[in-house]
Write a protein that holds these residues in place. Structure first.
Motif, PDB file in Angstrom:
ATOM      1  N   ALA A  92      50.645 -48.263  81.339  1.00  0.00           N
ATOM      2  CA  ALA A  92      49.840 -48.344  80.114  1.00  0.00           C
ATOM      3  C   ALA A  92      50.718 -47.921  78.934  1.00  0.00           C
ATOM      4  CB  ALA A  92      48.617 -47.456  80.222  1.00  0.00           C
ATOM      5  N   THR A  93      51.524 -46.899  79.167  1.00  0.00           N
ATOM      6  CA  THR A  93      52.496 -46.449  78.150  1.00  0.00           C
ATOM      7  C   THR A  93      53.798 -46.172  78.882  1.00  0.00           C
ATOM      8  OG1 THR A  93      50.680 -45.322  77.006  1.00  0.00           O
ATOM      9  CG2 THR A  93      52.929 -44.763  76.305  1.00  0.00           C
ATOM     10  N   ARG A  94      54.870 -46.801  78.443  1.00  0.00           N
ATOM     11  CA  ARG A  94      56.142 -46.652  79.163  1.00  0.00           C
ATOM     12  C   ARG A  94      56.729 -45.242  79.005  1.00  0.00           C
ATOM     13  NH1 ARG A  94      58.773 -52.418  77.629  1.00  0.00           N
ATOM     14  NH2 ARG A  94      57.665 -51.927  75.731  1.00  0.00           N
ATOM     15  N   ALA A 120      48.980 -32.445  72.486  1.00  0.00           N
ATOM     16  CA  ALA A 120      47.757 -32.241  73.284  1.00  0.00           C
ATOM     17  C   ALA A 120      47.310 -33.624  73.715  1.00  0.00           C
ATOM     18  CB  ALA A 120      46.680 -31.581  72.445  1.00  0.00           C
ATOM     19  N   TRP A 121      47.255 -33.857  75.013  1.00  0.00           N
ATOM     20  CA  TRP A 121      46.762 -35.136  75.535  1.00  0.00           C
ATOM     21  C   TRP A 121      45.326 -34.921  75.990  1.00  0.00           C
ATOM     22  CZ3 TRP A 121      44.964 -37.145  80.226  1.00  0.00           C
ATOM     23  CH2 TRP A 121      44.878 -38.543  80.270  1.00  0.00           C
ATOM     24  N   ILE A 122      44.432 -35.689  75.392  1.00  0.00           N
ATOM     25  CA  ILE A 122      42.995 -35.468  75.606  1.00  0.00           C
ATOM     26  C   ILE A 122      42.365 -36.747  76.154  1.00  0.00           C
ATOM     27  CG2 ILE A 122      40.823 -34.869  74.448  1.00  0.00           C
ATOM     28  CD1 ILE A 122      42.524 -33.535  72.228  1.00  0.00           C
ATOM     29  N   VAL A 180      59.525 -35.831  79.593  1.00  0.00           N
ATOM     30  CA  VAL A 180      59.382 -37.265  79.874  1.00  0.00           C
ATOM     31  C   VAL A 180      57.956 -37.522  80.375  1.00  0.00           C
ATOM     32  CG1 VAL A 180      60.165 -39.189  81.323  1.00  0.00           C
ATOM     33  CG2 VAL A 180      61.831 -37.507  80.453  1.00  0.00           C
ATOM     34  N   HIS A 181      57.291 -38.495  79.746  1.00  0.00           N
ATOM     35  CA  HIS A 181      55.913 -38.798  80.126  1.00  0.00           C
ATOM     36  C   HIS A 181      55.589 -40.260  79.844  1.00  0.00           C
ATOM     37  CE1 HIS A 181      55.726 -38.011  75.842  1.00  0.00           C
ATOM     38  NE2 HIS A 181      54.613 -38.712  75.803  1.00  0.00           N
ATOM     39  N   GLY A 182      54.435 -40.679  80.297  1.00  0.00           N
ATOM     40  CA  GLY A 182      53.976 -42.046  80.044  1.00  0.00           C
ATOM     41  C   GLY A 182      52.528 -42.154  80.475  1.00  0.00           C
ATOM     42  N   LEU A 184      38.214 -49.914  80.266  1.00  0.00           N
ATOM     43  CA  LEU A 184      39.191 -49.402  79.311  1.00  0.00           C
ATOM     44  C   LEU A 184      39.402 -47.910  79.587  1.00  0.00           C
ATOM     45  CD1 LEU A 184      40.614 -50.450  76.709  1.00  0.00           C
ATOM     46  CD2 LEU A 184      38.700 -49.496  75.427  1.00  0.00           C
ATOM     47  N   ARG A 185      40.662 -47.466  79.519  1.00  0.00           N
ATOM     48  CA  ARG A 185      40.944 -46.024  79.577  1.00  0.00           C
ATOM     49  C   ARG A 185      41.289 -45.593  78.156  1.00  0.00           C
ATOM     50  NH1 ARG A 185      45.692 -43.050  78.532  1.00  0.00           N
ATOM     51  NH2 ARG A 185      47.014 -44.214  79.973  1.00  0.00           N
ATOM     52  N   MET A 186      40.667 -44.519  77.698  1.00  0.00           N
ATOM     53  CA  MET A 186      40.905 -44.064  76.323  1.00  0.00           C
ATOM     54  C   MET A 186      41.312 -42.586  76.324  1.00  0.00           C
ATOM     55  SD  MET A 186      37.846 -45.852  74.182  1.00  0.00           S
ATOM     56  CE  MET A 186      36.427 -45.281  75.105  1.00  0.00           C
ATOM     57  N   ALA A 231      43.568 -39.442  73.597  1.00  0.00           N
ATOM     58  CA  ALA A 231      44.223 -39.157  72.309  1.00  0.00           C
ATOM     59  C   ALA A 231      45.486 -38.355  72.550  1.00  0.00           C
ATOM     60  CB  ALA A 231      43.285 -38.368  71.403  1.00  0.00           C
ATOM     61  N   ASP A 232      46.487 -38.587  71.707  1.00  0.00           N
ATOM     62  CA  ASP A 232      47.693 -37.741  71.677  1.00  0.00           C
ATOM     63  C   ASP A 232      47.676 -37.088  70.295  1.00  0.00           C
ATOM     64  OD1 ASP A 232      48.179 -39.736  73.614  1.00  0.00           O
ATOM     65  OD2 ASP A 232      49.856 -40.576  72.498  1.00  0.00           O
ATOM     66  N   VAL A 233      47.623 -35.751  70.299  1.00  0.00           N
ATOM     67  CA  VAL A 233      47.517 -35.010  69.040  1.00  0.00           C
ATOM     68  C   VAL A 233      48.656 -33.992  69.013  1.00  0.00           C
ATOM     69  CG1 VAL A 233      46.006 -33.584  67.640  1.00  0.00           C
ATOM     70  CG2 VAL A 233      45.009 -35.231  69.214  1.00  0.00           C
TER      71      VAL A 233
HETATM   72  O1  LIG Z   1      47.971 -41.892  77.331  1.00  0.00           O
HETATM   73  C1  LIG Z   1      49.030 -42.479  77.561  1.00  0.00           C
HETATM   74  O2  LIG Z   1      49.064 -43.630  78.007  1.00  0.00           O
HETATM   75  C2  LIG Z   1      50.344 -41.813  77.313  1.00  0.00           C
HETATM   76  C3  LIG Z   1      50.288 -40.697  76.327  1.00  0.00           C
HETATM   77  C4  LIG Z   1      51.569 -40.559  75.563  1.00  0.00           C
HETATM   78  O3  LIG Z   1      52.498 -41.297  75.747  1.00  0.00           O
HETATM   79  C5  LIG Z   1      51.757 -39.499  74.578  1.00  0.00           C
HETATM   80  O4  LIG Z   1      50.921 -38.581  74.505  1.00  0.00           O
HETATM   81  O5  LIG Z   1      52.775 -39.534  73.845  1.00  0.00           O
END
Ligand SMILES: O=C(O)CCC(=O)C(=O)O
Length: 310
Positions: free
Chosen positions: A130-132, A149-151, A216-218, A227-229, A231-233
């Protein structure tokens, strides 16, 4: 895939939280946010996305069309409908989260006005992120100690995966990106989805993951039909600089600016920056890949062993 380490047991121990962030590059805090508040934001997002034809029904997450994709054009056609929701931005200031960030960062903080709402559309391809894979420093540039913060707004499971990250990867510094990934802005790392180093969890609304800008994340594949939703804050200390573009909404200037998005909000507090924040524009006329290749992150206070820095 590995499981994320749950740090709820040390939530009140600031020193231990900092140690874990330094050691693992992240903190996983299931249920630390108010699930009702997060679910209420999800409901507003669903209504908005149904309004623009992305969801089949406002009360459900099923997409209207399995061929949907988030493209550059979506910043103009889809994204304003979600970034316009005041509740999305208000959530970044919810007292539990703000107090936690203040403790972790150890001083006066601010929240980046540019907040990302991820709309991870389904794809039948289980090898499609979904996000590389990336490090947030690849866009932050001027401050190393920005934390995200990943929510999650929706539940995540092996069919509808959420955030994944590589524990300890922040210790390897800023990694070279792959010029073949990401077009004009080569932001991504050549880490395959099946790499055994990835760790994740089955998230639910109310969960929170905090991670460092060098971790490193994705986002994992979404092979279901919903749909998956999320937020990145992002937060950092007030006396550290900010890339100027992050004072604007995410995706600006394709996404409209605050005067349009925030018209009708109850306050400008969610995007007005403290005047002490130093904004640093991106140098003009440089090739992004060349710029990244010459970039060295400023020393990190957060990643220095917490026991040494007190
Ligand atoms: O939710 C995602 O797909 C990835 C989140 C992400 O890449 C980020 O928080 O920078």
């Amino acid at each position: 895939m590995r499981d994320l380490r749950d740090s709820s047991d040390v939530l009140r121990d600031t020193r231990e939280l900092r140690d874990r962030l330094a050691e693992d590059g992240y903190l996983f805090l299931p249920g630390v946010l108010d699930a009702a508040e997060v679910t209420a934001v999800q409901a507003e997002l669903r209504t908005a996305l149904h309004g623009i034809g992305w969801l089949a029904e406002p009360g459900k997450l099923a997409v209207a069309d399995r061929g949907l994709g988030f493209t550059t054009e979506s910043f103009r056609t889809v994204y304003p409908a979600v970034l316009r929701l005041e509740s999305v931005h208000r959530l970044a200031f919810t007292p539990v989260l703000w107090a936690l960030m203040r403790r972790l960062l150890g001083g006066e903080i601010f929240c980046h006005p540019a907040r990302v709402v991820r709309l991870a559309v389904p794809s039948a391809d289980p090898g499609r992120y979904a996000t590389r894979a990336h490090q947030d420093y690849v866009v932050q540039h001027v401050t190393t100690d920005a934390v995200t913060a990943w929510i999650p707004f929706t539940a995540c499971d092996p069919d509808k995966q959420g955030l994944r990250l590589i524990p300890g990867s922040q210790r390897r510094g800023f990694l070279p990106t792959d010029p073949s990934l990401g077009g004009r802005r080569p932001l991504y790392l050549p880490v395959p989805p099946e790499d055994p180093a990835w760790a994740t969890a089955d998230f639910a609304p109310g969960d929170l993951v905090i991670f460092h800008s060098l971790t490193v994340h994705g986002g994992g594949p979404n092979t279901g039909d919903e749909l998956r939703m999320s937020a990145d804050v992002r937060y950092q200390l007030l006396d550290e600089p900010l890339r100027a573009e992050f004072a604007h909404p995410h995706g600006w200037p394709v996404t409209p600016d605050w005067d349009e998005l925030a018209a009708g909000w109850t306050t400008d507090e969610w995007y007005r920056l403290d005047e002490r924040v130093r904004l640093v524009p991106m140098p003009e006329g440089v090739d992004y890949g060349t710029y990244l290749a010459g970039l060295t992150p400023p020393p990190s206070r957060l990643l220095a062993p917490a026991r040494e820095t007190g």
